[in-house]
Enzyme design. Structure first.
Site, mmCIF file in Angstrom:
data_model
loop_
_atom_site.group_PDB
_atom_site.id
_atom_site.type_symbol
_atom_site.label_atom_id
_atom_site.label_comp_id
_atom_site.label_asym_id
_atom_site.label_seq_id
_atom_site.Cartn_x
_atom_site.Cartn_y
_atom_site.Cartn_z
ATOM 1 N N VAL A 1 81.118 61.609 -35.507
ATOM 2 C CA VAL A 1 80.525 61.455 -34.174
ATOM 3 C C VAL A 1 81.604 60.925 -33.236
ATOM 4 O O VAL A 1 82.190 59.865 -33.481
ATOM 5 C CB VAL A 1 79.323 60.490 -34.198
ATOM 6 C CG1 VAL A 1 78.755 60.302 -32.795
ATOM 7 C CG2 VAL A 1 78.249 60.994 -35.157
ATOM 8 N N LEU B 1 75.935 58.873 -23.052
ATOM 9 C CA LEU B 1 76.059 60.240 -23.569
ATOM 10 C C LEU B 1 76.115 60.277 -25.105
ATOM 11 O O LEU B 1 75.605 61.210 -25.718
ATOM 12 C CB LEU B 1 77.293 60.927 -22.979
ATOM 13 C CG LEU B 1 77.163 61.282 -21.498
ATOM 14 C CD1 LEU B 1 78.468 61.855 -20.964
ATOM 15 C CD2 LEU B 1 76.031 62.290 -21.298
ATOM 16 N N GLY B 2 76.737 59.261 -25.701
ATOM 17 C CA GLY B 2 76.762 59.187 -27.166
ATOM 18 C C GLY B 2 75.345 59.063 -27.704
ATOM 19 O O GLY B 2 74.982 59.708 -28.689
ATOM 20 N N TYR C 1 74.402 52.325 -33.677
ATOM 21 C CA TYR C 1 73.454 53.102 -34.486
ATOM 22 C C TYR C 1 72.146 52.347 -34.705
ATOM 23 O O TYR C 1 71.081 52.946 -34.770
ATOM 24 C CB TYR C 1 74.096 53.504 -35.816
ATOM 25 C CG TYR C 1 75.158 54.565 -35.651
ATOM 26 C CD1 TYR C 1 74.825 55.836 -35.182
ATOM 27 C CD2 TYR C 1 76.506 54.310 -35.920
ATOM 28 C CE1 TYR C 1 75.787 56.818 -35.007
ATOM 29 C CE2 TYR C 1 77.480 55.288 -35.746
ATOM 30 C CZ TYR C 1 77.110 56.537 -35.286
ATOM 31 O OH TYR C 1 78.066 57.504 -35.103
#
Lengths: 173, 173
Positions: A110, A121-122, A153
């Site tokens: 990623v 955006l991630g 995450y």
């Protein structure tokens, strides 16, 4: 393979009405001018040098392009993110997942270009990756997170070591 | 697909000289009688009910056989372990790995029948799985270990959370 629209018929990340249907839907949360939009794609026909440039930008070690190509071919899902200005497209994000097509998927590689970080955006890239994996009936979505992105995450709904399950890596003796 | 011998030309796990070449090589470390041997296979043509029985024996939750079949088809590698008595074969171990065929592999569903545990067969199964993955030039071999098997994998050369890397699982909100 078609762009974004062929895979996701969501309005969640579709903000622009200006985007031609043949090009895909844009992400909200970013405005770079009237002619600039963010486009997502699952097309695997990626310029490997452009991908290498993106990975260079975040300081990743270079990898043999032959192997990168093979990994892309054999990933279950590849999701890329592009800045589009008029007809010009620049690769600004990448992600992929391996899977058994039934139970488990594991997310790898990623990356979001530093120029485009800090704009959500991630998060959008990952949310779309998860959405697609879920739509394929994958129940167990996993990843291995470097220490500095564990919180990123976690905010997306990933839990470290649930029920004491440990991520382990084999090291040659 | 052929049995064991077609994939591994190692002497490490080949002990028996009695085993016909067409059947495969046996594992050392187990002797159940002159006509009993342990055979490994990468053949995916597995009786799903026999596999379910094996998984039942270790208390795993049942999964739809349709999905199990799909997962086996789309795994990069499947390695099974059998007790062979004469021409009769019993499934006593199973393991599989997903992969991008280039960099990463993730091992899933490692199981050894309780009747055959404690004899080093799980270790042999894993050693062979790793050997095969390495022979395919996979550099990053990973897994997610339940708490009670972390030490088992540690003894095989797996390290938990190397350099602070965290195994993470996505949970639906």
């Amino acid at each position: 393979m078609g762009f974004w629209k062929s895979l996701f018929n969501t309005s969640e990340t579709a903000a622009a009405t200006k985007v031609p249907r043949s090009e895909g839907l844009t992400s909200s949360g970013f405005a770079g001018g009237t002619d600039t939009r963010i486009v997502f794609s699952t097309d695997r026909d990626i310029d490997l040098y452009e991908l290498e440039e993106l990975c260079d930008a975040v300081g990743w070690s270079r990898r043999p392009l032959r192997k990168v190509k093979k990994a892309i071919q054999h990933s279950f899902l590849v999701l890329t993110m592009w800045e589009q200005k008029g007809s010009r497209r620049r690769l600004i994000g990448f992600s992929r997942a391996t899977s058994d097509h039934a139970f488990n998927a594991t997310i790898w590689d990623v990356v979001v270009h530093p120029d485009f970080q800090g704009r959500g955006l991630g998060k959008t890239l990952m949310a779309n990756l998860i959405k697609k994996l879920r739509s394929e009936d994958i129940s167990n979505i996993t990843l291995f997170a470097d220490p500095h992105v564990v919180d990123f995450y976690r905010n997306l709904g990933f839990m470290p070591d649930p029920e004491g399950i440990k991520g382990m890596f084999w090291y040659p003796e």
